[in-house]
Design a protein around this motif. Structure first.
Motif, short mmCIF file in Angstrom:
data_model
loop_
_atom_site.label_atom_id
_atom_site.label_comp_id
_atom_site.label_asym_id
_atom_site.label_seq_id
_atom_site.Cartn_x
_atom_site.Cartn_y
_atom_site.Cartn_z
N LYS A 17 -21.32 -2.22 -2.27
CA LYS A 17 -21.76 -1.29 -1.24
C LYS A 17 -23.11 -0.64 -1.54
O LYS A 17 -23.53 0.24 -0.82
CB LYS A 17 -20.70 -0.21 -1.04
CG LYS A 17 -19.45 -0.75 -0.34
CD LYS A 17 -18.61 0.37 0.27
CE LYS A 17 -18.13 1.36 -0.75
NZ LYS A 17 -16.96 0.94 -1.49
N SER A 18 -23.80 -1.09 -2.56
CA SER A 18 -25.10 -0.48 -2.86
C SER A 18 -26.20 -1.10 -2.02
O SER A 18 -27.25 -1.49 -2.52
CB SER A 18 -25.42 -0.64 -4.35
OG SER A 18 -24.41 -0.06 -5.12
N ASP A 74 -21.28 -2.00 -7.36
CA ASP A 74 -20.36 -2.36 -6.29
C ASP A 74 -21.13 -2.92 -5.11
O ASP A 74 -22.31 -2.69 -4.93
CB ASP A 74 -19.46 -1.19 -5.89
CG ASP A 74 -20.24 0.10 -5.82
OD1 ASP A 74 -21.31 0.06 -5.20
OD2 ASP A 74 -19.79 1.10 -6.39
N ARG A 129 -28.37 3.59 -5.67
CA ARG A 129 -28.14 2.99 -6.99
C ARG A 129 -29.00 1.74 -7.18
O ARG A 129 -29.56 1.51 -8.24
CB ARG A 129 -26.65 2.67 -7.17
CG ARG A 129 -25.80 3.92 -7.32
CD ARG A 129 -24.38 3.59 -7.71
NE ARG A 129 -23.62 3.04 -6.61
CZ ARG A 129 -23.01 3.77 -5.69
NH1 ARG A 129 -23.07 5.08 -5.74
NH2 ARG A 129 -22.34 3.20 -4.72
N THR A 130 -29.11 0.96 -6.10
CA THR A 130 -29.99 -0.21 -6.17
C THR A 130 -31.44 0.24 -6.34
O THR A 130 -32.18 -0.32 -7.15
CB THR A 130 -29.85 -1.03 -4.87
OG1 THR A 130 -28.48 -1.43 -4.73
CG2 THR A 130 -30.72 -2.26 -4.90
N GLY A 152 -25.46 -8.87 -3.39
CA GLY A 152 -25.65 -8.08 -4.61
C GLY A 152 -26.01 -8.97 -5.79
O GLY A 152 -26.85 -8.62 -6.62
N ARG A 176 -23.07 2.25 -15.25
CA ARG A 176 -24.06 3.11 -14.59
C ARG A 176 -24.94 3.81 -15.61
O ARG A 176 -26.13 3.99 -15.39
CB ARG A 176 -23.37 4.14 -13.69
CG ARG A 176 -22.95 3.57 -12.34
CD ARG A 176 -22.78 4.66 -11.31
NE ARG A 176 -21.86 5.68 -11.77
CZ ARG A 176 -20.56 5.67 -11.53
NH1 ARG A 176 -20.04 4.71 -10.81
NH2 ARG A 176 -19.80 6.62 -11.99
N THR A 180 -25.29 5.08 2.00
CA THR A 180 -25.03 3.64 1.92
C THR A 180 -24.82 3.17 0.49
O THR A 180 -24.37 2.05 0.27
CB THR A 180 -26.21 2.83 2.49
OG1 THR A 180 -27.38 3.17 1.74
CG2 THR A 180 -26.43 3.15 3.95
N GLY A 181 -25.17 4.00 -0.50
CA GLY A 181 -25.08 3.54 -1.89
C GLY A 181 -26.36 2.84 -2.34
O GLY A 181 -26.49 2.44 -3.49
N MET A 182 -27.30 2.68 -1.41
CA MET A 182 -28.58 2.02 -1.71
C MET A 182 -29.31 2.72 -2.85
O MET A 182 -30.09 2.10 -3.58
CB MET A 182 -29.43 2.01 -0.44
CG MET A 182 -30.78 1.34 -0.57
SD MET A 182 -30.63 -0.45 -0.75
CE MET A 182 -32.30 -0.89 -1.26
N GLU A 191 -29.98 6.65 1.85
CA GLU A 191 -29.87 6.01 0.54
C GLU A 191 -28.55 6.41 -0.13
O GLU A 191 -27.89 5.60 -0.78
CB GLU A 191 -31.03 6.44 -0.37
CG GLU A 191 -32.38 5.90 0.08
CD GLU A 191 -32.89 4.79 -0.83
OE1 GLU A 191 -32.30 4.57 -1.90
OE2 GLU A 191 -33.88 4.14 -0.46
N TYR A 192 -28.19 7.67 0.05
CA TYR A 192 -26.95 8.14 -0.56
C TYR A 192 -25.73 7.66 0.21
O TYR A 192 -24.74 7.22 -0.38
CB TYR A 192 -26.95 9.67 -0.65
CG TYR A 192 -27.89 10.19 -1.70
CD1 TYR A 192 -27.53 10.18 -3.05
CD2 TYR A 192 -29.16 10.63 -1.36
CE1 TYR A 192 -28.41 10.63 -4.01
CE2 TYR A 192 -30.04 11.09 -2.32
CZ TYR A 192 -29.66 11.09 -3.65
OH TYR A 192 -30.53 11.52 -4.61
#
Lengths: 357, 257
Positions: free
Chosen positions: A82-83, A80, B93-94, A137, A45, B89-91, B86-87
């Motif tokens: 789940k992003s 991961d 980070r993408t 992903g 990260r 779902t983890g989106m 966004e937070y």
């Protein structure tokens, strides 16, 4: 090329990543190995600029991540699975990522094809299995056709066919001259894919070596003997000055000796041998030995000396393909370390100090 | 630095490709218009039973916007989900891996959500105004009457600012549960209740919704000798919005994703 220079991350008084310095080079698959909670994901990260390092520096092709214009054309990452916003279709998920980096829209269709998700491109990803999410992903990582690829635990949730596919994909990408950096907590998985190995434990660098060297140095070799006259065999071997270890099934193990020498010794004493085989301990064992000191989440107290050792079942199966047949009794290295009464490997739960925030 | 137009385009794709966008905005429109229309119809039919005092201070323009009290809840959900999902779902980070320049990412998100809210807000306010006036019969206001156009445009602005306020607050809270759990009760219960309690309302009139709604009044109410006018009120709300958006930016810039 990825360069880490004294990279450190602290959460309060807990140090998740502790002065990591190493370089990931192009053209090979570099495995990033460590037990759960060792700091692999935190390191990755920081590499992507998602977490700010407490101190130290990490650069992608000589630049900080935030300095990259259109970074997905330089580095693609699978964090991961789940992003992903589950309410968005696979196609739209990739489309919005592509647009932000001015990647042509046709690439979306191409990477969906590559990962085998074309048929579900218009489906919302919340209905996807873990393996499909992982593939999505990976598709996002491939989108910008980057020179550097980074995968955090890519085989998680994939079926055997998927695991085979991702291994070949990573090897193929490296063969094209790209930098491939892949994390895992499974030594056996790394042994199959990685040529170079970086091992960390508790955030500290434990090894930075080629896979061949690591295997050479770390896997204990021994000779396994079995005879219908076990008592005489033991006496002869002991008399010749060898340290004999009995296994549970009536065989003996001699460490660090040549099989030919032991066979000749038996012949001299006219002993019948039913088995004489050179063996190597599994890499999984070597890895556990290396990281034993630095494992953060031990199972406490439950293991007594001589009890069977909890070895992660599925990965061990794969590891043995490389390390010879499975040892039938707990090898001496796996006795619980003195003082702690702690044993590695049975508690795979990570309390999440560095994850999922 | 990625091109601003590319990031805007990406954020537009994001916002149009989730169902919650269409549902929340459609709900805000339908509830505001339907409820406004019903209230106007009721006033027209019960006009004779109103006290002379009520008849004298009757504000046909503001009356047609009454449905917004409920409709705005859907706008709050829209504003919160735009960023907080966004937070959850983890989106995020993408998203930040794709656009590491967090200021550009945030500005694009705010701009796209704000522009969409402005379009929907203006459409809602004009539709509910003309529909409401049509149903008010002889008691209606004309768009050319003094202050009426300002009120109708102001209603659209109010809805836009409310959405932006929620975007900023949600960027600070980083969670849909927290964002909705704080903002919904505040705008639906806390603020309206406090604003009618004597003494307390001296403070409550500076709350963003109370201040912002002033612009929708054309006929001053019996108790409305407030310390600010319609534009002053929307200005106060704009200050709240600016503070929330800035706070959201600082949190996004500072914290690990």
């Amino acid at each position: 090329m990825i360069e880490l220079q004294g990279l450190t991350k602290r959460y309060g008084d807990r140090t998740a990543v502790d002065h990591l310095t190493f370089t990931v080079r192009p053209g090979v698959v570099t495995g990033f190995l460590g037990p759960n909670g060792a700091g692999k994901s935190t390191t990755m990260r920081m590499l992507l600029g998602l977490d700010a390092p407490t101190s130290g520096d990490v650069r992608i092709d000589g630049k900080h991540y935030a300095q990259l214009s259109e970074p997905l054309k330089h580095i693609g990452a699978l964090l991961d699975a789940k992003s992903i916003h589950g309410g968005r279709t696979a196609y739209d998920h990739l489309l919005c990522i592509a647009q932000s980096n001015r990647i042509p829209t046709r690439r979306v269709g191409e990477v969906l094809e590559t990962v085998g998700l074309s048929a579900v491109a218009r489906k919302r990803s919340k209905g996807f299995s873990l393996g499909m999410g992982q593939r999505l992903g990976i598709a996002a990582a491939l989108l910008g056709d980057p020179e550097i690829l980074m995968f955090d635990e890519p085989v998680n949730g994939l079926d055997p066919e998927g695991i085979h596919w991702i291994r070949n994909l990573m090897k193929g990408l490296a063969a094209q001259g790209r930098t491939v950096f892949v994390s895992s907590h499974l030594m056996s998985e790394m042994a199959l894919t990685a040529e170079h190995l970086i091992v960390i434990g508790r955030g500290r660098l434990l090894a930075d070596t080629s896979m061949a060297d690591f295997i050479e140095k770390n896997s204990r070799s021994f000779v396994r003997l079995r005879s219908p006259q076990p008592e005489r065999l033991r006496d002869v071997l002991t008399a010749a000055g060898h340290t004999v270890v009995s296994t549970g099934d009536g065989a003996f193990e001699i460490t660090g000796k040549d099989a030919a020498e032991l066979g000749e010794l038996a012949a001299q004493h006219q002993l019948v041998l039913h088995e004489l085989s050179p063996q190597r301990a599994s890499l999984e064992e070597a890895f556990m030995q290396l990281t034993a000191e630095s494992v953060e989440y031990h199972a406490h107290g439950a293991v007594t000396p001589g009890a069977s050792v909890p070895v992660p079942a599925a990965p061990a199966q794969q590891g043995w393909q490389h390390g010879g047949p499975p040892p039938t009794a707990p090898p001496p290295q796996q006795q619980p370390p003195q003082g702690g009464g702690q044993q590695w490997g049975s508690q795979w739960r990570n309390p999440g100090s560095g994850k999922g925030r | 630095m990625a091109a601003p137009s590319a990031i805007l385009q990406s954020e537009w794709t994001k916002i149009r490709s989730v169902r919650s966008t269409i549902w929340t905005l459609a709900l805000a429109f339908i509830v505001t218009v339907a409820l406004g229309a019903i209230i106007c119809l009721v006033f027209d039919n019960t006009w004779d039973s109103l006290s002379p005092d009520d008849q004298a201070t009757f504000d046909p323009t503001n009356t047609s916007f009454v449905g917004m009290q409920l409709g705005q809840l859907a706008l709050i959900v829209f504003g919160v989900l735009v960023i907080a999902s966004e937070y959850s779902t983890g989106m995020i980070r993408t998203s930040l891996a794709a656009v590491p320049q967090r200021g550009s990412f945030y500005a694009s998100k705010v701009a796209v959500a704000g522009a969409l809210a402005l379009v929907v807000g203006m459409a809602t306010s004009f539709v509910v105004f003309f529909l409401g006036q049509a149903l008010l019969g002889s008691h209606k206001a004309q768009i050319s009457d003094p202050g009426v156009l300002r009120a109708v445009v102001g209603a659209g602005l109010y809805m836009t600012l409310l959405v932006l306020l929620c975007v900023g607050a949600a960027a600070m809270l980083r969670s849909p549960m927290l964002g909705l759990g704080i903002l919904m009760p505040f705008f639906f219960l806390v603020s309206p209740i406090l604003s009618v309690i004597p003494k307390v309302k001296k403070v409550a009139q500076y709350f963003p919704d109370q201040a912002g709604q002033k612009i929708m009044q054309v006929v001053p109410g019996s108790d409305s000798n407030g310390p600010y006018g319609p534009w002053g009120g929307i200005g106060i709300m704009a200050v709240w919005v600016a503070v929330a958006l800035l706070g959201g930016y600082l949190v996004l810039r500072q914290r690990d994703a």
